[in-house]
Design a protein around this motif. Structure first.
Motif, PDB file in Angstrom:
ATOM      1  N   THR A 137      83.113  96.543  80.891  1.00  0.00           N
ATOM      2  CA  THR A 137      82.940  96.523  79.440  1.00  0.00           C
ATOM      3  C   THR A 137      82.743  95.091  78.947  1.00  0.00           C
ATOM      4  N   TRP A 138      82.096  94.960  77.801  1.00  0.00           N
ATOM      5  CA  TRP A 138      81.854  93.632  77.243  1.00  0.00           C
ATOM      6  C   TRP A 138      83.171  92.975  76.844  1.00  0.00           C
ATOM      7  N   LEU A 139      83.288  91.701  77.159  1.00  0.00           N
ATOM      8  CA  LEU A 139      84.418  90.880  76.737  1.00  0.00           C
ATOM      9  C   LEU A 139      83.901  89.921  75.663  1.00  0.00           C
ATOM     10  N   VAL A 140      84.359  90.129  74.437  1.00  0.00           N
ATOM     11  CA  VAL A 140      83.856  89.351  73.296  1.00  0.00           C
ATOM     12  C   VAL A 140      85.001  88.559  72.692  1.00  0.00           C
ATOM     13  N   GLY A 141      84.745  87.300  72.390  1.00  0.00           N
ATOM     14  CA  GLY A 141      85.743  86.451  71.743  1.00  0.00           C
ATOM     15  C   GLY A 141      85.089  85.571  70.696  1.00  0.00           C
ATOM     16  N   ARG A 142      85.913  85.001  69.841  1.00  0.00           N
ATOM     17  CA  ARG A 142      85.385  84.129  68.797  1.00  0.00           C
ATOM     18  C   ARG A 142      86.430  83.110  68.387  1.00  0.00           C
ATOM     19  N   GLY A 143      85.942  81.898  68.023  1.00  0.00           N
ATOM     20  CA  GLY A 143      86.824  80.919  67.403  1.00  0.00           C
ATOM     21  C   GLY A 143      86.942  79.586  68.117  1.00  0.00           C
ATOM     22  N   TRP A 144      86.343  79.429  69.311  1.00  0.00           N
ATOM     23  CA  TRP A 144      86.480  78.148  70.012  1.00  0.00           C
ATOM     24  C   TRP A 144      85.711  77.052  69.271  1.00  0.00           C
ATOM     25  N   ASP A 145      86.184  75.832  69.413  1.00  0.00           N
ATOM     26  CA  ASP A 145      85.547  74.690  68.744  1.00  0.00           C
ATOM     27  C   ASP A 145      85.743  73.453  69.609  1.00  0.00           C
TER      28      ASP A 145
END
Length: 525
Positions: A137-145
């Motif tokens: 399944t897709w592993l999706v993340g958000r927020g790195w900078d």
């Protein structure tokens, strides 16, 4: 008084007296309010910025504001709230956010605040263990900078490929204008080193894809991610709404959705699954224009659709913002526009001819100048459309007057200033920084300025907006004296920006944004 007078003197026959008494009881009965709020300090945010001690509410609207004693005498209330001296404000309105995207993110891996690429990978590992999902399944993340890391270089996908050889991984940068994808995700999107993208970049190093995608290139992989499903999205939206209410947000401007999203929200409102008030900006694409111009504007107490969200350039943090001169820390790069100017020149008159609002994302000084000039040309014929520049982040000092001349609304997010202040000077240099995040300069153009957060790029809390706008420091008190304090807003200006001016930016100032008679009684205590 009438009863006392006649009963004492006995001048009338008893039957006539009884009739008078019954008539008075009917005529003198108190009007009924659904809710009476007493013993408060209510900032009404009306034109004189008056305060009140109490408020009567009926059918979700403000009946009257005044003193506690007067309103208790005047109204019979089904329910009374004793505020016990607490402060009450109009419900906060976020003039620029991504509510639907925030809701989807509640099911994804949260990477905000990670301090290194190692920490990103560790967070992904913890998330996958807790998730217990199948390896494919897709592993999706958000927020790195990467600007928050000791090593501020963009990462490559080498270690992602090693850890997740068979599972597609897509990790979006905090601003949404860059992402990194592993080899499996790139393969599913059929991306190769030869792929060129208008308004974006597919990054290549030593003849191989690094996995880094900038601006429009992120869509090539992002659109391959399977839809969550309507029922799961419904649950996530309700959770997102609860989070908004918990921080005092009662109204949102959701920037950049599609017609199908609008129809989904309409169904949620019809089934009473959602109450928060939304002003939705449709994304700039042919299908949305066709839908909007055929159906017309949408206007209900909960939902408004009468504007389009366009994108001129990318973000400063990923060096996609379009600047007039090269980045100070990357002399070979000036950023880029996401679409040719000829496109904006063709679509803006069409939007104006239909009487819709254009709200264009513009970060860099070149992007802002270009869009302001195109706006000015169109608005000379239709001046009262309240077209907006979203972010208005870096403005050439000679261009502030273009906002006032064409009556263009700058829509800004104060927490961007305090998030970017650590590295913005490196990107822009001292001279350009002087006219960046310049909220007082922008406020002077029209005399009003809507404020938002851009969540989930920033935290959803409007109290952080208030702190960033007025104090211009981070939570640790850095820097001494505040970041470019001459452009800090006053507390009064900031409260207006989060309430009545945010409402005005969507033509809704006559129905929300202040606690006045006849307006929605949306309030936060």
């Amino acid at each position: 008084m009438l009863l006392s007078y006649f009963s004492i003197r006995g001048h009338l026959p008893s039957k006539l007296f009884l009739a008078l008494a019954i008539g008075c009881l009917g005529a003198c009965q108190k009007p009924v309010a659904d809710l009476l709020v007493i013993n408060a300090t209510i900032y009404t945010v009306d034109s004189s910025f008056s305060t009140a001690g109490a408020m009567a509410i009926k059918d979700g609207l403000v009946l009257e504001t005044g003193t506690s004693g007067a309103l208790q005498l005047k109204y019979k209330a089904s329910k009374t709230i004793d505020a016990k001296g607490k402060f009450i404000y109009p419900g906060f309105i976020d003039a620029h956010c991504h509510f639907a995207r925030y809701a989807e993110g509640l099911a994804e891996c949260e990477l905000t605040g990670t301090n290194s690429w190692d920490e990103v990978l560790a967070t992904l590992g913890d998330f996958t263990k807790a998730q217990g999902a199948a390896d494919t399944t897709w592993l999706v993340g958000r927020g790195w900078d990467q600007n928050d890391w000791l090593n501020k270089e963009f990462p490559t996908n080498k270690r992602l490929n090693e850890r997740f050889p068979n599972r597609p991984v897509f990790l979006v940068r905090v601003d949404g204008h860059a992402a990194i994808a592993n080899k499996k995700a790139l393969e599913l999107a059929n991306l190769t080193v030869e792929r060129n993208v208008v308004g974006g970049k597919v990054m290549v190093q030593n003849g191989e894809l690094t996995g880094l995608l900038i601006d429009n290139a992120t869509d090539l992989v992002g659109r391959k991610i399977p839809f969550l499903g309507k029922e799961k999205l419904r649950v996530l939206l309700k959770k997102a709404e609860a989070n908004c209410f918990a921080v005092g947000l009662t109204g949102l401007h959701d920037c950049g959705l599609n017609a199908a999203d609008v129809e989904f929200f309409e169904k949620m409102y019809a089934s009473n699954d959602l109450q928060i008030r939304l002003n939705i900006m449709l994304s700039d694409n042919p299908a949305n224009y066709a839908w909007a111009f055929k159906r017309g504007k949408v206007k209900t107490p909960q939902l408004q659709v009468s504007s389009f969200k366009l994108y001129a350039d990318g973000a400063l943090g990923s060096r996609g913002a379009c600047l007039r001169h090269p980045y100070s820390d990357d002399p070979s790069n000036s950023g880029f526009l996401l679409k040719p100017l000829a496109y904006f020149d063709s679509i803006l008159p069409i939007i104006a001819s239909k009487g819709w609002q254009a709200c264009t994302h513009a970060i860099g000084d070149s992007a802002n100048r270009s869009i302001l000039k195109l706006y000015g040309k169109v608005l000379a014929q239709k001046p009262d459309l309240r077209w907006r520049i979203e972010h208005a982040q870096v403005i050439d000092s000679a261009d502030f007057g273009l906002f006032g001349a064409a009556q263009v609304v700058p829509s800004v997010q104060p927490t961007h200033a305090t998030s970017d202040m650590y590295w913005a000077g490196e990107r822009l240099g001292k001279e350009r920084l002087e006219s960046a995040y310049a909220y007082q300069n922008l406020l002077r153009q029209l005399g009003w300025l809507p404020l938002g957060t851009d969540f989930p790029v920033e935290d959803i809390s409007p109290l952080k907006t208030f702190f960033a706008a007025t104090i211009r420091k981070d939570a640790k008190g850095y820097p001494d004296g505040g970041f470019m304090p001459k452009n800090a807003l006053s507390r009064l200006q900031t409260l207006r920006g989060m309430t009545i001016w945010a409402a005005k930016a969507a033509f809704e100032e006559n129905e929300k944004g202040s606690l006045e008679v006849g307006k929605f009684a949306d309030f936060v205590m």
